[in-house]
Design a protein around this motif. Structure first.
Motif, PDB file in Angstrom:
ATOM      1  N   LEU A  47     -11.533  -5.838  -1.885  1.00 54.54           N
ATOM      2  CA  LEU A  47     -11.571  -6.821  -2.960  1.00 54.54           C
ATOM      3  C   LEU A  47     -10.256  -7.578  -3.118  1.00 54.54           C
ATOM      4  N   ALA A  48      -9.232  -7.185  -2.376  1.00 50.67           N
ATOM      5  CA  ALA A  48      -7.958  -7.904  -2.445  1.00 50.67           C
ATOM      6  C   ALA A  48      -8.156  -9.327  -1.935  1.00 50.67           C
ATOM      7  N   ASP A  49      -7.573 -10.291  -2.636  1.00 51.19           N
ATOM      8  CA  ASP A  49      -7.852 -11.688  -2.324  1.00 51.19           C
ATOM      9  C   ASP A  49      -6.901 -12.307  -1.321  1.00 51.19           C
ATOM     10  N   ARG A  50      -5.739 -11.660  -1.093  1.00 51.78           N
ATOM     11  CA  ARG A  50      -4.750 -12.294  -0.236  1.00 51.78           C
ATOM     12  C   ARG A  50      -4.113 -11.261   0.699  1.00 51.78           C
ATOM     13  N   ILE A  51      -3.628 -11.763   1.842  1.00 55.61           N
ATOM     14  CA  ILE A  51      -2.872 -10.952   2.786  1.00 55.61           C
ATOM     15  C   ILE A  51      -1.414 -11.388   2.728  1.00 55.61           C
ATOM     16  N   PHE A  52      -0.502 -10.391   2.624  1.00 58.64           N
ATOM     17  CA  PHE A  52       0.926 -10.645   2.508  1.00 58.64           C
ATOM     18  C   PHE A  52       1.677 -10.319   3.796  1.00 58.64           C
ATOM     19  N   PRO A  72       9.992 -16.743   0.145  1.00 63.64           N
ATOM     20  CA  PRO A  72       9.423 -15.987   1.276  1.00 63.64           C
ATOM     21  C   PRO A  72       8.841 -14.640   0.868  1.00 63.64           C
ATOM     22  N   SER A  73       9.414 -14.005  -0.156  1.00 68.10           N
ATOM     23  CA  SER A  73       8.928 -12.682  -0.545  1.00 68.10           C
ATOM     24  C   SER A  73       7.502 -12.727  -1.072  1.00 68.10           C
ATOM     25  N   ALA A  74       7.083 -13.920  -1.563  1.00 67.54           N
ATOM     26  CA  ALA A  74       5.733 -14.053  -2.125  1.00 67.54           C
ATOM     27  C   ALA A  74       4.772 -14.743  -1.170  1.00 67.54           C
ATOM     28  N   HIS A  75       5.229 -15.001   0.049  1.00 72.87           N
ATOM     29  CA  HIS A  75       4.375 -15.733   0.990  1.00 72.87           C
ATOM     30  C   HIS A  75       3.129 -14.907   1.337  1.00 72.87           C
ATOM     31  N   ALA A 124       7.066 -20.457  11.791  1.00 72.19           N
ATOM     32  CA  ALA A 124       8.009 -19.503  11.214  1.00 72.19           C
ATOM     33  C   ALA A 124       7.386 -18.128  11.131  1.00 72.19           C
ATOM     34  N   LEU A 125       8.251 -17.147  10.956  1.00 72.61           N
ATOM     35  CA  LEU A 125       7.825 -15.770  10.784  1.00 72.61           C
ATOM     36  C   LEU A 125       8.660 -15.170   9.659  1.00 72.61           C
ATOM     37  N   VAL A 126       7.968 -14.633   8.645  1.00 67.60           N
ATOM     38  CA  VAL A 126       8.641 -13.960   7.544  1.00 67.60           C
ATOM     39  C   VAL A 126       8.670 -12.470   7.855  1.00 67.60           C
ATOM     40  N   VAL A 127       9.865 -11.897   7.875  1.00 69.83           N
ATOM     41  CA  VAL A 127      10.038 -10.475   8.170  1.00 69.83           C
ATOM     42  C   VAL A 127      10.579  -9.796   6.919  1.00 69.83           C
ATOM     43  N   GLY A 128       9.877  -8.810   6.428  1.00 66.40           N
ATOM     44  CA  GLY A 128      10.330  -8.054   5.266  1.00 66.40           C
ATOM     45  C   GLY A 128      10.707  -6.641   5.657  1.00 66.40           C
ATOM     46  N   PHE A 129      11.706  -6.074   4.966  1.00 65.20           N
ATOM     47  CA  PHE A 129      12.122  -4.703   5.265  1.00 65.20           C
ATOM     48  C   PHE A 129      12.753  -4.100   4.022  1.00 65.20           C
ATOM     49  N   PRO A 130      12.885  -2.768   3.974  1.00 63.88           N
ATOM     50  CA  PRO A 130      13.406  -2.112   2.770  1.00 63.88           C
ATOM     51  C   PRO A 130      14.814  -2.581   2.440  1.00 63.88           C
ATOM     52  N   ALA A 131      15.096  -2.655   1.147  1.00 64.83           N
ATOM     53  CA  ALA A 131      16.445  -3.013   0.713  1.00 64.83           C
ATOM     54  C   ALA A 131      17.453  -2.056   1.339  1.00 64.83           C
ATOM     55  N   ARG A 168      17.126 -18.018   7.357  1.00 63.95           N
ATOM     56  CA  ARG A 168      17.861 -17.515   6.191  1.00 63.95           C
ATOM     57  C   ARG A 168      17.415 -16.094   5.882  1.00 63.95           C
ATOM     58  N   MET A 169      18.254 -15.410   5.145  1.00 66.43           N
ATOM     59  CA  MET A 169      17.912 -14.097   4.612  1.00 66.43           C
ATOM     60  C   MET A 169      17.396 -14.266   3.189  1.00 66.43           C
ATOM     61  N   TRP A 170      16.641 -13.280   2.707  1.00 65.09           N
ATOM     62  CA  TRP A 170      16.150 -13.338   1.328  1.00 65.09           C
ATOM     63  C   TRP A 170      16.062 -11.939   0.750  1.00 65.09           C
ATOM     64  N   GLU A 171      16.048 -11.865  -0.568  1.00 63.53           N
ATOM     65  CA  GLU A 171      15.908 -10.592  -1.272  1.00 63.53           C
ATOM     66  C   GLU A 171      14.966 -10.775  -2.445  1.00 63.53           C
TER      67      GLU A 171
END
Length: 713
Positions: A47-52, A72-75, A124-131, A168-171
């Protein structure tokens, strides 16, 4: 159609009340496990509406049309299940917001992701990782991410098919990350990921070892073949297409539990924080032993006893590294949750079925430590408390009276004492410890643990006919309602279920329980009452207090594991036909080939393993006894490839939806008059023939109503 093509990973992706499954892409017991990362806060994956994004070890990756993202964190992207395809070995979905087609496939410690962008000058490619993680661009074609998750080092090596550069980097509050720019040729960008717990170089080696020289399609086909080989160890003939879909999907789910984290002959253990040599045996983690000991581990043992012995040796190693047998062993270490010392059941079950390729002496030492030196309190790891000492002296875990304030500081507040469940589950575990003690020649330990195995008798209230709580002074807790007593989830006295379920939680001494309840006739009446008893009010009131007790038939709850063995208890009465009727009813009502098709928390494959056994017509009612109860199979013929190259065959002559009752049975042509078959017969590759009919043969299976008496009880 091949077995692998029946699997539908979307089954169970909407929970009946609590959690749902995910469409997991992995190999059997693989270290790399993938599933789309969907909208936070929506527990029902379907039922989730979006893929992150998509997981890649300690990071996630998500394609975008261009690098100029405001946040980017909300993309994320909208997606449509009709434009999605999930299989055990691959996943594909259209990310609708930007018309990007995303695909992924997998090996044991690596994966390939393929993104098809609309043709344009940039992607582009958004890459997320632990703080706190570190990203290093090694070249324009490679990057490495090093971080820590739950105190355990994680490393991911990424390789790109086209040059990338850091934008760029993001947090954010949840994580950190970066945005990479790329110019994919023809709109295609392929990302390869290798993961490791050992180090950056090892992550690169894992990727190279598994995927160098392989295309996406070749990797996908290889993964498909691995799954077909694993699922094809059971060949089901007959039955409906839906039944086969549920069956093979359930088998797929049951083969995800416990993952090998061995990397080129070494493994990192969170149990001592060190890297070890594997010495030729893989190291396995990720197990929900409270759930999986009941039928998932016995199922895996039937299909792959060599691997199962390596899993037990992994538990032995964990004990050597941390000083006790973990309850929920994960790559991040132990999660001391739920109730019991059920690794004892897993270990003795394998030992008693004749498989000894593990350090049994060390395993027994570990079992004894858990049974005598570690607190029994649910969700707690630590030394003995005053409650444990009371158990040792009195033979039951003491409960609080209604309104009495908890004074034992070690008690986990929300989970409470679960006093009746603790007593009953440990009595069974102690029986398992006793049996291994006897096998290894420890006579004093055998006698001591056999005495403890009878502690269940201390909580049976003859006046009410229910297992009931006692306070520390040995008096029954009053007032006590066997249906609603115990607060949320019954946790004052029970584990997620009520006294109606836990009164039958004596797997190791069914005959002793029958005696307590007044004999076989009264025992059968109690079983009948369980499946008919209602809620003394609204159903929503009941489920509001017992949210884990889904899949209800009366007070019986298929949606929680402590109930699993109960339908088969009819095999210990004069009416084994009622087991056949109930098991068929449960499979028909509570398992479907839909997103709502699993009636409770899957718990690493436990719920699915029950269906696999049920559909085959067998069930291991008491792990530790080398036999299986006979129920009512769904298929005309089921063939199981057993160790050594043999085939165990179940023939159900005349079986159909109507013809669910066993009229007669044979093993290799010799009449079988009791409703159970030995593990020895199965392992030898015999043939079990069941002649089925539409009305019960009330005489079959009753010749030896107490066959299978608990060993040395």
């Amino acid at each position: 159609m091949l077995a692998v093509d029946y699997v539908n990973p979307m089954i169970g992706t909407i929970g009946h009340l609590l959690t749902s499954t995910s469409p997991t892409v992995s190999l059997p017991h693989g270290m790399m496990k993938l599933a789309p990362i969907t909208t936070p806060g929506i527990a029902d994956k379907y039922l989730a509406d979006r893929i992150f994004g998509f997981p890649a070890g300690c990071c996630s990756i998500m394609p975008a049309r261009n690098a100029g993202l405001p946040d980017p964190s909300a993309h994320s992207s909208l997606y449509d299940h009709d434009l999605e395809h999930a299989a055990p070995y691959a996943y594909q979905v259209l990310l609708e917001d930007e018309e990007i087609l995303a695909e992924m496939t997998v090996s044991y410690q690596s994966a390939i992701y393929r993104f098809r962008y609309p043709v344009g000058p940039e992607a582009a490619l958004v890459v997320g990782f632990p703080a706190g993680s570190r990203l290093t661009l090694l070249t324009e074609h490679a990057a490495v991410i090093a971080g820590t998750v739950a105190g355990v080092p994680h490393f991911t090596h990424l390789a790109f098919s086209q040059p990338v550069e850091l934008d760029r980097m993001w947090e954010s509050e949840r994580q950190s990350g970066c945005v990479l720019r790329a110019a994919p040729a023809g709109g295609l960008l392929e990302v390869r990921a290798g993961i490791s717990y050992i180090g950056e170089e090892q992550a690169a080696r894992n990727l190279a070892r598994e995927l160098d020289g392989r295309t996406f399609e070749e990797t996908k086909q290889a993964a498909r073949e691995v799954w077909q080989q694993a699922l094809g160890r059971i060949e089901a003939s007959g039955g409906s297409e839906e039944q086969k879909t549920i069956f093979y999907t359930s088998l797929y789910r049951s083969l995800l539990n416990m993952s090998s984290i061995t990397e080129d002959g070494r493994y990192y253990s969170a149990y001592d924080g060190c890297i070890h040599e594997s010495e030729g045996r893989d190291f396995y983690v990720a197990d929900n032993i409270w759930d999986t000991y009941r039928c998932l581990h016995p199922l895996q043992l039937l299909l792959d006893p060599e691997r199962k012995q390596d899993m037990i040796q992994s538990y032995v190693r964990m004990y050597e590294q941390c000083g006790w047998l973990p309850q929920f062993p994960f790559a991040q270490g132990d999660l001391p949750v739920m109730t019991g010392n059920h690794t004892a059941a897993l270990i003795y079950d394998v030992y008693n079925k004749g498989y000894r390729n593990f350090d049994a002496a060390k395993a027994f030492e570990a079992m004894k430590v858990n049974a005598t030196e570690v607190t029994m309190l649910p969700w707690v790891h630590g030394p003995l408390t005053e409650l444990d000492r009371a158990y040792q002296e009195q033979g039951f875990y003491p409960a609080l009276r209604p309104g009495e304030t908890e004074w034992v500081q070690e008690v986990h507040g929300f989970e409470r004492r679960q006093s009746v469940a603790v007593t009953l589950e440990h009595a069974y575990d102690d029986w398992c410890v006793a049996q291994l003690a006897l096998a290894l020649g420890h006579a004093d330990d055998y006698e001591a643990f056999m005495r403890r195995s009878r502690n269940y008798r201390n909580l049976y209230n003859e006046t009410t006919g229910f297992m009931s709580p006692k306070s520390a002074d040995g008096e029954w807790v009053e007032p006590f309602d066997p249906k609603y007593g115990g607060g949320l989830g019954g946790r004052d006295y029970f584990s997620e279920c009520n006294a109606w379920i836990y009164s039958f939680h004596v797997q190791h001494d069914i005959e002793g329980l029958i005696e307590l309840m007044g004999g076989a006739e009264q025992f059968e009446e109690r079983l009948d009452a369980l499946f008919a008893e209602q809620y003394d009010g609204s159903k929503y009131r009941f489920l509001g207090q017992f949210p884990d007790a889904t899949g209800l038939i009366g007070q019986y709850c298929q949606g929680n594991e402590p109930a699993f063995h109960i339908p088969y208890l009819y095999n210990y009465t004069a009416s084994p036909w009622k087991a056949q009727r109930r098991v068929r009813e449960i499979m028909k009502l509570w398992y479907q080939a839909t997103p709502t098709g699993i009636c409770g928390d899957e718990d690493n494959g436990a719920m699915s393993a029950w269906y696999v056994f049920g559909a085959m017509g067998l069930y291991p009612i008491c792990p530790g006894k080398a036999s299986y109860e006979i129920g009512s199979p769904l298929f005309e013929k089921t063939e199981i490839a057993v160790s050594g190259g043999g085939i165990f065959t179940i023939r159900a002559e005349g079986v159909s939806d109507r013809n669910k009752y066993v009229q007669a049975a044979e093993v290799d042509g010799k009449p079988l008059t009791e409703p159970r078959i030995s593990h020895e017969a199965i392992a030898a590759g015999s043939t079990l023939t069941l002649r089925m009919g539409d009305r019960p043969n009330k005489a079959w299976g009753t010749a030896l109503p107490y066959a299978g008496r608990a060993e040395n009880s």
